[in-house]
Every structure is written in structure tokens, then in C-alpha cells.
Design a protein around this motif. Structure first.
Motif, short mmCIF file in Angstrom:
data_model
loop_
_atom_site.label_atom_id
_atom_site.label_comp_id
_atom_site.label_asym_id
_atom_site.label_seq_id
_atom_site.Cartn_x
_atom_site.Cartn_y
_atom_site.Cartn_z
N THR A 164 0.84 -1.19 0.00
CA THR A 164 0.00 0.00 0.00
C THR A 164 0.87 1.24 0.00
OG1 THR A 164 -1.70 -1.17 1.26
CG2 THR A 164 -1.83 1.24 1.21
N ALA A 165 0.72 2.07 -1.02
CA ALA A 165 1.47 3.33 -1.11
C ALA A 165 0.69 4.42 -0.37
CB ALA A 165 1.68 3.72 -2.57
N VAL A 166 1.38 5.15 0.52
CA VAL A 166 0.78 6.27 1.25
C VAL A 166 1.35 7.58 0.73
CG1 VAL A 166 0.40 7.30 3.51
CG2 VAL A 166 0.48 4.80 3.28
N ASN A 167 2.67 7.70 0.75
CA ASN A 167 3.36 8.84 0.15
C ASN A 167 2.89 10.19 0.69
OD1 ASN A 167 4.89 7.15 -1.54
ND2 ASN A 167 3.26 7.12 -3.07
N LYS A 168 2.64 10.24 1.98
CA LYS A 168 2.21 11.50 2.59
C LYS A 168 2.78 11.60 4.00
CE LYS A 168 -2.19 11.58 0.08
NZ LYS A 168 -3.66 11.44 0.21
N CYS A 169 3.16 12.81 4.36
CA CYS A 169 3.55 13.14 5.73
C CYS A 169 4.60 12.18 6.29
CB CYS A 169 2.34 13.18 6.64
SG CYS A 169 1.13 14.41 6.14
N GLY A 170 5.53 11.79 5.46
CA GLY A 170 6.63 10.96 5.93
C GLY A 170 6.38 9.48 5.93
N VAL A 171 5.17 9.04 5.60
CA VAL A 171 4.88 7.61 5.49
C VAL A 171 4.85 7.26 4.01
CG1 VAL A 171 3.27 5.76 6.02
CG2 VAL A 171 3.50 7.69 7.60
N LEU A 172 5.78 6.44 3.56
CA LEU A 172 5.88 6.12 2.15
C LEU A 172 4.97 4.96 1.74
CD1 LEU A 172 9.74 6.42 1.56
CD2 LEU A 172 7.95 8.15 1.27
N ARG A 173 5.12 3.82 2.39
CA ARG A 173 4.33 2.64 2.03
C ARG A 173 4.43 1.63 3.15
NH1 ARG A 173 7.37 -0.84 -2.67
NH2 ARG A 173 6.50 -2.66 -1.64
N TYR A 174 3.56 0.65 3.08
CA TYR A 174 3.69 -0.50 3.99
C TYR A 174 3.30 -1.76 3.24
CZ TYR A 174 -1.37 0.21 4.77
OH TYR A 174 -2.73 0.38 4.61
N ASP A 175 4.02 -2.83 3.53
CA ASP A 175 3.80 -4.14 2.93
C ASP A 175 3.34 -5.11 4.00
OD1 ASP A 175 4.83 -2.89 0.72
OD2 ASP A 175 6.45 -4.32 0.37
N THR A 176 2.40 -5.97 3.66
CA THR A 176 1.94 -6.99 4.59
C THR A 176 1.88 -8.34 3.88
OG1 THR A 176 -0.42 -6.75 4.07
CG2 THR A 176 0.49 -5.29 5.76
N ASN A 177 1.94 -9.39 4.66
CA ASN A 177 1.75 -10.74 4.11
C ASN A 177 1.49 -11.71 5.24
OD1 ASN A 177 1.51 -12.81 2.30
ND2 ASN A 177 3.69 -13.00 1.87
N GLN A 178 0.80 -12.79 4.89
CA GLN A 178 0.52 -13.88 5.81
C GLN A 178 0.71 -15.21 5.09
OE1 GLN A 178 -3.58 -12.41 7.05
NE2 GLN A 178 -2.78 -12.99 9.05
N VAL A 179 1.31 -16.17 5.77
CA VAL A 179 1.42 -17.54 5.28
C VAL A 179 0.92 -18.44 6.39
CG1 VAL A 179 2.96 -19.38 4.53
CG2 VAL A 179 3.32 -17.05 3.70
N LEU A 180 -0.10 -19.21 6.11
CA LEU A 180 -0.73 -20.00 7.17
C LEU A 180 0.03 -21.29 7.43
CD1 LEU A 180 -2.47 -22.64 5.97
CD2 LEU A 180 -3.95 -20.84 5.15
N CYS A 181 -0.09 -21.74 8.67
CA CYS A 181 0.35 -23.07 9.07
C CYS A 181 -0.84 -23.83 9.62
CB CYS A 181 1.46 -22.98 10.12
SG CYS A 181 1.95 -24.57 10.82
N ASN A 182 -1.55 -23.18 10.57
CA ASN A 182 -2.79 -23.76 11.08
C ASN A 182 -3.90 -23.60 10.04
OD1 ASN A 182 -1.99 -24.30 14.00
ND2 ASN A 182 -1.51 -22.12 13.84
#
Length: 589
Positions: A164-182
Motif C-alpha cells: 500500500t502506497a501512502v506517500n504522505k507526511c513521511g509515510v511512504l508505504r507498507y507491505d503486509t503478508n501472511q502464510v498460514l500453518c494452522n
């Protein structure tokens, strides 16, 4: 299956006599026949020599026609025997399970094995083939274990990734991910970017959260729906700048202590709602199903890690309940990065946590033992009501609504709390700061320094990964067992921050379990780390390298594990990486 083929599994059919007994039972489980042994049962003598009427000196004379008819009768009789529940065989030799399956013990019948048909109707005449409408298939879909190709591994690892690109007020982007085991996944995560109303539409507050569930997914799901909204609402009241649109307008400065207390009180209030608010309704309910639904978030449990960033003050507050962890990465110079922990692992193995709990429960020294709190690893947690209810209440809930049994050591509950430990850190966007938030599954595989170094290496090479690229043709061997040109020869140099020792952290345990040894171990013959950079999503990049990186054989084998066996060797993985940067870098990802 003929009798001779059945008998051959237990030895030579010609050695069968009435001396010892062996019973083979035929069980049909969804199709194929499974043969099992049962000892000391009445026997049926299949020996070729018999006494009695119609037999003389072991010989038998008859016409060819009689022999043919007799053969048909024997074959039909044998088939009828095999279709019954038991086939009773005598053997002259005691059953030895080790010898029975050795090459020397297996006596094969003197007959050619019949090849299985390649298709259902192979060998049938056209008139004997059934129509497609008459074919009925039962059971589950076809399943098999296959080796995972690099493309399949990447698809598995990236199935839940987001950038997710934010590009505002010092927050550029954040990446997330999940890999299940249960199965189903017990973790969850949530994010909220709060913008101000007006022509600039600038970011004022940002929230990121990770929830590491256990004993089910219900608590983590409840937190995903409620934690950030509750914290946002209470902070907005504190700042006294909320508007009808839900935006924050010119947030005023508040003391750091007030912000910390507000976050802590919100966590505690939400846990009270989860654990206690439905008890009266449950006791009055005549429906077990309704009670089970209402109590699900209380009977399961979840850790929580929340990051709250105020873009005006550039302060990042990290609130931790449980053993999730947040780490700040910061560039020191062109060659060096620093790793700063922003939370402590709150488990029974944490000396500070163990001392706190024993102080709250004098005379109950063994409530914390072997690094666990009454059998639970986290010492602070949402839900897990059996650590907070009285033993009597837990037993009543168990009888009526299938709750969990309380520990016999429960004397003076509650033993666990959802109150978070909150840290405050000044973010320097101009230095390219980033924060990694992850459940304990990642930290079981990688250290703080390794994670920061992997992200730093990814930053240096991210421009090459901006767009997905097709894999170059490779040999079968290199595709499955290594040989990746993106392999990292040496990670960037990372130092621990000066106050890192103030934060308790547990060392990674998975590499040793997987027999991975450091590259500098003298005389090491085990696997060594093979870090790579090939994922455009940095959360996926961390998960891949945690599971083995360029060691495709290790990564694919861990992903192929299922059920309880998978949980023995890895955990659910949830990772969020947040990048900060100056306004001049807003056009970059």
C-alpha cells in the motif's frame, strides 16, 4: 486378490499348516482393500495334502472334465472366501514383523503380475463400456504429494501479500503478508490511515496492528474488528479534535504519559468485554449454540501488537501484549544499519514477566514453570479466559458450553493481563527509517539483526524488483535445488542499538531444529543460510528467507507439511513492514 497373493504377504503358502494361526481381515476404506493380521483365531487348512474320504496317499485321480469343473469350483469357492470378513490361514513359522517384510522373507508366487489399466475402461469391448451417465464417483477429489516448483513456492508465499502506497507526511508505504500453518489461519492484521479534512488530505495518524491467535481464530478476528477503532476513538477524545466525519483536524500536543495510559486503558477495556461481558447472557441462554458463539473469543486467545504514528510529532508508540515483536531499522552510514527493538517478548521465560506474576501471586511459585504461565507461553494476552476466571466458573462453562479445563494450579486468578507495555520512539523519515512488525513465527526463524539486514539489502535492490519478471529457463536440478543468481553473498552490517539489552527477546529456534548452522561454524556439515532477494513485497521477502531463502528444497518441504506436523516445524506467519521517508521521496515506492 487371489489367496496365493494374500498368503505370499505372510510367507510361502506351501508352508501353511494347522500348527499356528493367522487371520487376514479385509477392510474397505473408500475403495482400496487393506489387509491386517489377527492372531489365535480358528484356522482353515489350505495344505495340499489332506486325509479323509476321497483322498488316498496324497493322490487324486479324475477325468479331465472333472478336473476342469473342480478348478472352476475351487476358484469360485476361494473368491467367495475372500469376500467374507475373515480369511483364516495357518503358518508353521512364528510371525516376525521385521523378517516378514525383508527381501529374504517374501516368497513371491510363480505368476506374472498384471499391469493396472491406464484408463477405467481399458480392455473392455465397446458393448461392455458403461455410458458416462452410469458412472458414479465417490470420495474426495484426487490428492497427491508433489514437489513444488519455484513458481509454485512463490505463488504460495505471495498469495496474501499486499503493498500500500501512502506517500504522505513521511509515510511512504507498507507491505503486509501472511502464510498460514494452522488451518484455518489463527493470525490476523489490520491497518488504518487517518487523513485530515481539507484540500491537502494529509495523513495525521496511522495505525498498524498484528494479532497472533492461538487455540482458535476467534479472538484475533474480534481484535481485528475492534482494537484499532477503539484506540482511535479514545485517542480522538483525548486530543479533543474529532469531527463528525471521523477525521482528525490539527491534533494538539498531548503528554506522552496521557497517550500511553489511554492506549493501555483501551486494551484492558476491550479484553474485559471479550472475557466478561457475555457471561450473564450465556448463563441465561437456553441455547448451547448461542453460548458457544458468544464465548468463542473468550476461550481462544490472541497476542496483539499495535503501532500508532502521529505525523505531527513524528512519535511512534508501540503497544505490545504478548510475544509479537517490533524492530526499528535505521541507516547509520553508507555501510551500516542499526536494529532497535521496540517491544519485549512477554512470555513466561522473560525474567521480568515471571517476577511480576510471582509477586502478584505470592506462594504460587510454580504458576510460572518451564517458561510458561500455567501451560501458556504468552504472559499477557487477550482472551484465554481460563487464566482469568475462577476454577469453578471455568468448570461450569466447560460442562455447559464445551469450554477448556482450567489448570489444577489456578488458585488466585487472574494470572494473565491484556495491559500492554508501550514504548515511544522518535521517527526520522529523513534517515529512511523502517519498522518491522511480526508475530513470533518470524522471530523463531530470524534474529532482529538478520531481519534489518534483509530489509536493508532489499532496499538496495528493490528497483530491480519493481515489476514481476519471468523466471529464466533453468535446468530441472537448479530449478528445484538452488542456483539462484539473486543469492546474497553477504548481508549488510547491522549493529544492535545501545539500549537493545533492555528488551527481552528469545533467540531463533527454528534454524537449529532444521539443522541449519551458521556459515562460520568450524567443520560444519549441515545446511547453511542461503539468503536471496527476489520478491517485490518486502514482507514476502522476509518470510521466504525465514523459511530457507535460496534453499528451495528446505522452503518447499516446509510448505508441504500439513496439520499438526506442520505446527511442529513452523508457525502461522504475519508480517508488516512500514517505510518512512522525506517528502522528496514520495514519488518512489
Amino acid at each position: 486378490m487371489s489367496l496365493s497373493r494374500v498368503a505370499s504377504r505372510c510367507g510361502n503358502p506351501n508352508r501353511l499348516s494347522a500348527g499356528q494361526n493367522l487371520v487376514l481381515s479385509r477392510h474397505v476404506i473408500g475403495g482400496p482393500s487393506f489387509v491386517t493380521r489377527r492372531a489365535n483365531a480358528p484356522a482353515m487348512n489350505l495344505s495340499s495334502s489332506q486325509s479323509g474320504p476321497g483322498a488316498s496317499n496324497g493322490s487324486f485321480a479324475a477325468s479331465p472334465k472333472a478336473l476342469a469343473l473342480g478348478a472352476v469350483f475351487v476358484a469360485g469357492f476361494a473368491a467367495a472366501l475372500y469376500s467374507t470378513e475373515d480369511i483364516r490361514l495357518d503358518t508353521t513359522k512364528a510371525y516376525n514383523p521385521d523378517a516378514a517384510w525383508s527381501d529374504a522373507a517374501i516368497v513371491k508366487p510363480n505368476m506374472k503380475s498384471k499391469a493396472l489399466p491406464k484408463t477405467l475402461h481399458e480392455g473392455l469391448t465397446s458393448s461392455a463400456k458403461p455410458s458416462s451417465e452410469s458412472i458414479v464417483k465417490h470420495g474426495t477429489e484426487d490428492r497427491s504429494y508433489d514437489l513444488l516448483s519455484p513458481e509454485q513456492v512463490t505463488k504460495h508465499l505471495s498469495n496474501h501479500e499486499t503493498s500500500t502506497a501512502v506517500n504522505k507526511c513521511g509515510v511512504l508505504r507498507y507491505d503486509t503478508n501472511q502464510v498460514l500453518c494452522n488451518e484455518p489461519l489463527e493470525d490476523d492484521h489490520d491497518e488504518l490511515i487517518v487523513t485530515s479534512s481539507g484540500p491537502t488530505d494529509s495523513v495525521k495518524w496511522a495505525f498498524w496492528a498484528i494479532y497472533d491467535g492461538h487455540s482458535g481464530w476467534a479472538t484475533a478476528a474480534k481484535l481485528r474488528q475492534t482494537l484499532i477503532p477503539h484506540v482511535y476513538h479514545d485517542l480522538a477524545e483525548l486530543y479533543n479534535n474529532s469531527s463528525s466525519s471521523g477525521s482528525i483536524v490539527q491534533p494538539s500536543f498531548q503528554s506522552n504519559l496521557d497517550v500511553i495510559k489511554t492506549i493501555q486503558s483501551t486494551f484492558l477495556a476491550l479484553d474485559y468485554e471479550i472475557v466478561w461481558s457475555h457471561l450473564d447472557a450465556v448463563k441465561k441462554a437456553e441455547s448451547r449454540a448461542l453460548g458457544t458463539k458468544l464465548l468463542a473469543p473468550a476461550l481462544s486467545g490472541s497476542c496483539a501488537l499495535l503501532a500508532f504514528y502521529d505525523t505531527t510529532s513524528q512519535l511512534l508508540r508501540v503497544a505490545c501484549t504478548g510475544d509479537c515483536r517490533a524492530v526499528l531499522g535505521r541507516r547509520v552510514d553508507d555501510m551500516t544499519w542499526s536494529a532497535t527493538p521496540l517491544s519485549s517478548d512477554q512470555t513466561g521465560a522473560n525474567p521480568d514477566e515471571a517476577a511480576r506474576i510471582r509477586t502478584e501471586h505470592p506462594g504460587e511459585e510454580d504458576c510460572v514453570a518451564n517458561g510458561r504461565l500455567l501451560g501458556y507461553e504468552p504472559s499477557r494476552v487477550f482472551g484465554d479466559a481460563t487464566l482469568k476466571w475462577s476454577k469453578k466458573l471455568s468448570q461450569e462453562i466447560r460442562k455447559k458450553f464445551y469450554g477448556k479445563s482450567p489448570s489444577e494450579k489456578v488458585l488466585t486468578p487472574p494470572y494473565a493481563t491484556a495491559e500492554p507495555v508501550v514504548t515511544t520512539t522518535k521517527i526520522h523519515p529523513e534517515k529512511g527509517d523502517f519498522v518491522v512488525m511480526a508475530c513470533d513465527g518470524l522471530w523463531e526463524m530470524l534474529s532482529n539483526e538478520e531481519v534489518v539486514a534483509l530489509v536493508a539489502e532489499w532496499i538496495d535492490k528493490k528497483d530491480q524488483l519493481a515489476a514481476p519478471k519471468s523466471l529464466e529457463p533453468k535446468s530441472w536440478w537448479s530449478r528445484f535445488f538452488g542456483g539462484d543468481k539473486n543469492e546474497i553473498n553477504r548481508l549488510p552490517y547491522v549493529v544492535s542499538s545501545a539500549d537493545a539489552n533492555k528488551f527481552y527477546r528469545e533467540a531463533p529456534v527454528r534454524p537449529r531444529q532444521w539443522q541449519i548452522t551458521p556459515t562460520d561454524t568450524p567443520g560444519s556439515k549441515g545446511r547453511t543460510r542461503q539468503f536471496v532477494v527476489q520478491d517485490a513485497n518486502v514482507a514476502t521477502h522476509l518470510i521466504r528467507n525465514g523459511l530457507g531463502g535460496g534453499d528451495h528444497d528446505l522452503v518447499s518441504s516446509l510448505l508441504m507439511l500439513e496439520g499438526k506436523n506442520a505446527r511442529r516445524f513452523r508457525d502461522d506467519l504475519t508480517v508488516t513492514v512500514i517505510f518512512f521517508g522525506p517528502e522528496a521521496d514520495n514519488n518512489k515506492k
